[in-house]
Design a protein around this motif. Structure first.
Motif, short mmCIF file in Angstrom:
data_model
loop_
_atom_site.label_atom_id
_atom_site.label_comp_id
_atom_site.label_asym_id
_atom_site.label_seq_id
_atom_site.Cartn_x
_atom_site.Cartn_y
_atom_site.Cartn_z
N CYS A 176 22.31 21.85 20.09
CA CYS A 176 23.42 21.34 19.20
C CYS A 176 24.64 22.01 19.73
N LYS A 177 24.41 23.38 20.11
CA LYS A 177 25.80 24.00 20.70
C LYS A 177 26.41 23.50 21.87
N TYR A 178 25.38 23.07 22.85
CA TYR A 178 25.72 22.39 24.00
C TYR A 178 26.45 21.16 23.72
N ALA A 179 25.98 20.15 22.76
CA ALA A 179 26.74 19.24 22.37
C ALA A 179 28.05 19.29 21.73
N LYS A 180 28.29 20.31 21.12
CA LYS A 180 29.54 20.52 20.29
C LYS A 180 30.66 20.94 21.44
N LYS A 181 29.96 21.71 22.43
CA LYS A 181 30.93 22.42 23.47
C LYS A 181 31.54 21.14 24.20
N TRP A 182 30.42 20.21 24.68
CA TRP A 182 30.88 19.55 25.67
C TRP A 182 31.04 18.00 25.31
N VAL A 183 30.81 17.79 24.03
CA VAL A 183 31.12 16.40 23.37
C VAL A 183 32.14 16.48 22.20
N LEU A 184 31.52 17.19 21.07
CA LEU A 184 32.14 17.08 19.83
C LEU A 184 33.49 17.80 19.89
N ASP A 185 33.81 18.71 20.60
CA ASP A 185 35.12 19.81 20.66
C ASP A 185 35.80 19.47 21.98
N ALA A 186 35.20 18.73 23.03
CA ALA A 186 35.88 18.52 24.12
C ALA A 186 36.91 17.21 24.18
N LYS A 190 28.33 9.04 15.44
CA LYS A 190 29.77 8.43 15.62
C LYS A 190 30.15 8.43 17.05
N HIS A 191 29.89 9.73 17.72
CA HIS A 191 30.32 9.75 19.00
C HIS A 191 29.70 8.85 20.29
N SER A 192 28.41 8.79 19.79
CA SER A 192 27.62 7.90 20.74
C SER A 192 28.00 6.51 20.60
N ILE A 193 28.39 5.82 19.38
CA ILE A 193 29.06 4.76 19.26
C ILE A 193 30.30 4.45 20.03
N SER A 194 31.51 5.49 19.80
CA SER A 194 32.69 5.32 20.31
C SER A 194 32.64 5.69 21.93
N LEU A 195 31.52 6.42 22.42
CA LEU A 195 31.37 6.55 23.73
C LEU A 195 30.94 5.38 24.29
N GLU A 196 30.28 4.48 23.54
CA GLU A 196 29.42 3.18 24.16
C GLU A 196 28.36 3.85 24.82
N ALA A 197 27.70 4.85 24.23
CA ALA A 197 26.47 5.12 24.96
C ALA A 197 25.38 4.17 24.85
N SER A 220 35.47 10.49 29.50
CA SER A 220 34.61 9.92 28.29
C SER A 220 33.13 9.63 29.27
N GLY A 221 33.02 9.38 30.53
CA GLY A 221 32.03 9.27 31.15
C GLY A 221 30.96 10.36 31.14
N LYS A 222 31.57 11.53 31.39
CA LYS A 222 30.84 12.82 31.38
C LYS A 222 30.33 13.00 29.88
N LYS A 223 31.11 12.96 29.05
CA LYS A 223 30.85 13.00 27.38
C LYS A 223 29.74 12.07 27.20
N ARG A 224 29.89 10.78 27.73
CA ARG A 224 28.73 10.10 27.46
C ARG A 224 27.41 10.20 28.02
#
Length: 537
Positions: A221-231, A267-274, A236-240
């Motif tokens: 969860c901390k990894y996702a927060k650092k590299w996706v939620l707060d990045a 929500k992020h998975s949808i906006s990033l078109e994962a 966008s490709g890297k975040k996806r």
């Protein structure tokens, strides 16, 4: 002198490492490097720059290696140890070629100074990302992974303290022997590792079964927060790529992950078109613990209250009911459904309270979802009435037909006695709704009284679904000039004792002893019946 100059000129090695020039003595380098020695013998020293380019040697590390060849003391650290190992290996700086050579010293440093330390191991793994690819045959990455997992098994807190989900807590208690080694230093965090190392490391950690899963989930969860939620500045490709990896890593066990985190990642998975697998995976996790969510969590999903946002909420709610209908068919526990129904009522009220710009269409759509969920689950739905009231208060410019549209979500029959009392006196409600509330209250009283008289036997007061509507049409067929008249009549009527009326009907009291409190002195002009059309359904 001329012969010496010529001899020195021939022994010089001119080389550029990433545009940084080096002027070295060939023989000095060859004494430590078997590769350079072989190239000189075959008169192919010009191939050396290609070798250094292939291993992507950086100028700082190459300078350190060159200094070692000249007999200077070199400062090895977790920052440069992997790069030094890589250059020393590809230049053949082994003990077979020269005693006390660099490859042996670097290997010893790695074993005795880096791997025993959590911080040094993490730092070396992170710093040597490119060089580790060139040393793949030596399985150094596996060596680092095993070292980190062993340390995390010994003290899981190195991965971070578990995230608490509402009242749930998880406390790690080391045994007395381990407490002797506890200290206050801050550990290097695994979330700084690149994804190509982090994902396989977490997979291996879970497979080892030696680390409590709560701590592994915390790290993910901390990894996702650092590299996706707060990045905010990340591509966008890297975040996806990260959010898809996080979904693959997270377990499906209910309650392990906070609802807020799951809603945000969905929500992020949808906006990033994962990928669809990623979106569906987060959706399933959200729906499985929807009853544990808070109104603010639902707001994350519907932020903006657009058509797609509301449809997403509808999908999550539908998935929640589908999951528990399929998995717990034999269970009679409906507490989870009650929690979700109340959650949606609270969320609806939160939405209208915090967003004055909430459109009528969005409110009706949210209200219909809430009403559908409370149907058959909640006996009373006063929460929907309060949301309607706040919406009408914050949108005083609505026309009568628009107010009726907003009231579509309100089921008068599901108002409590207190809710009926408040609604009947509410000036913001359309007159048609007030009348329906009034008769719903009367039928509710009839039902209660009849049950008590019959000893709890059902008598079908609510069986006639059209009774309230017929009475409403009858009253609204007349032109009532004063809205207050209807309210005044109800106020007067409610003062009459219900039990007194019942006793009179059963012959316990004389008809003359009844109160005349229900008389109204308001003037009502009766005119020809006029049909009034409304959009209420």
């Amino acid at each position: 002198m001329s012969d010496l100059e010529t001899r020195n000129s021939k022994s010089e090695l001119h080389i550029n490492v990433k545009d940084v020039p080096f002027h070295l003595c060939k023989e000095t380098i060859a004494k430590r490097s078997a590769i350079v020695s072989s190239l000189l013998e075959r008169n192919k020293i010009d191939e050396l720059p290609c070798i250094l380019q292939d291993i992507e040697a950086d100028p700082e590390t190459f300078k350190l290696v060159a200094k070692f060849c000249y007999g200077y003391k070199v400062n090895l650290s977790s920052d440069n140890i992997i790069s030094v190992l890589c250059i020393a290996y590809y230049l053949g700086m082994k003990e077979e070629h020269s005693t006390d050579n660099l490859l042996g010293k670097a290997s010893s440093f790695l074993e005795t100074r880096v791997l025993p330390s959590w911080n040094e191991t993490v730092n070396a793994l992170r710093s040597g990302e490119k060089s580790l690819d060139k040393l793949a045959d030596f399985e150094l990455v596996d060596l680092f992974f095993d070292s980190l997992i062993e340390k995390a098994s010994y003290d899981p807190r190195l991965l971070g303290e578990p995230i608490k989900n509402r009242e749930e807590t998880y406390e790690y208690r080391p045994n007395p022997r381990r407490r002797l080694f506890d200290n206050d230093w801050k550990s290097e965090d695994l979330i700084t590792l690149p994804l190509r190392f982090y994902e396989p490391l977490m997979i291996r950690a879970m497979e080892s079964r030696s680390i409590p899963v709560e701590y592994i989930v915390t790290s993910i969860c901390k990894y996702a927060k650092k590299w996706v939620l707060d990045a905010e500045d990340s591509v966008s490709g890297k975040k996806r790529e990260v959010v898809e990896a996080v979904e693959r890593l997270l377990p499906h066990k209910r309650g392990l992950i906070s609802c807020e985190f799951l809603f945000k990642t969905l929500k992020h998975s949808i906006s990033l078109e994962a990928s669809s697998e990623c979106r569906n995976g987060f959706g399933i996790r959200v729906s499985k613990q929807l009853d544990m969510a808070k109104p603010t969590d639902l707001k994350i999903l519907t932020q903006g209250y657009g058509e797609k946002d509301i449809q997403l909420l509808r999908t999550v709610v539908t998935s929640f009911y589908s999951n528990y209908t399929n998995e717990e068919e034999d269970s009679e526990d409906v507490s989870l459904f009650v929690k979700v129904a109340k959650l949606l009522e609270e969320f609806l009220l939160l939405a209208v309270s915090e967003d004055a710009s909430l459109k009528l269409e969005a409110f009706v759509a949210l209200g219909e979802i809430t009403a559908a969920i409370s149907l058959g689950v909640l006996r009373y739905s006063d929460g929907i009435y309060r949301a309607v009231d706040v919406f009408l208060e914050r949108h005083g410019y609505l026309t009568e037909s628009e107010k009726m549209e907003a009231c579509k979500v309100l089921d008068c029959k599901k108002l409590s006695r207190q809710g009926c009392e408040e609604a009947a006196k509410n000036q913001r409600l359309p007159l048609r709704v007030v009348v329906q509330v009034f008769f719903a209250s009367q039928l509710q009283i009839r039902d209660t009284v009849a049950k008590e008289i019959k000893g709890g036997e059902e008598i079908g007061v609510w069986s006639d679904e059209d009774e309230i509507e017929k009475m409403t049409e009858k009253l609204l067929g007349m032109e009532i000039e004063d809205h207050e008249c209807v309210v005044h009549r109800w106020k007067k009527a409610k003062k009459v004792s219900v039990w007194r009326q019942v006793k009179r009907k059963f012959g316990c009291l004389n008809a003359t002893s009844s109160s005349s409190a229900d008389a109204c002195t308001c003037d009502v002009k009766k005119k020809k019946k006029k049909k009034i059309h409304h959009h209420y359904k």
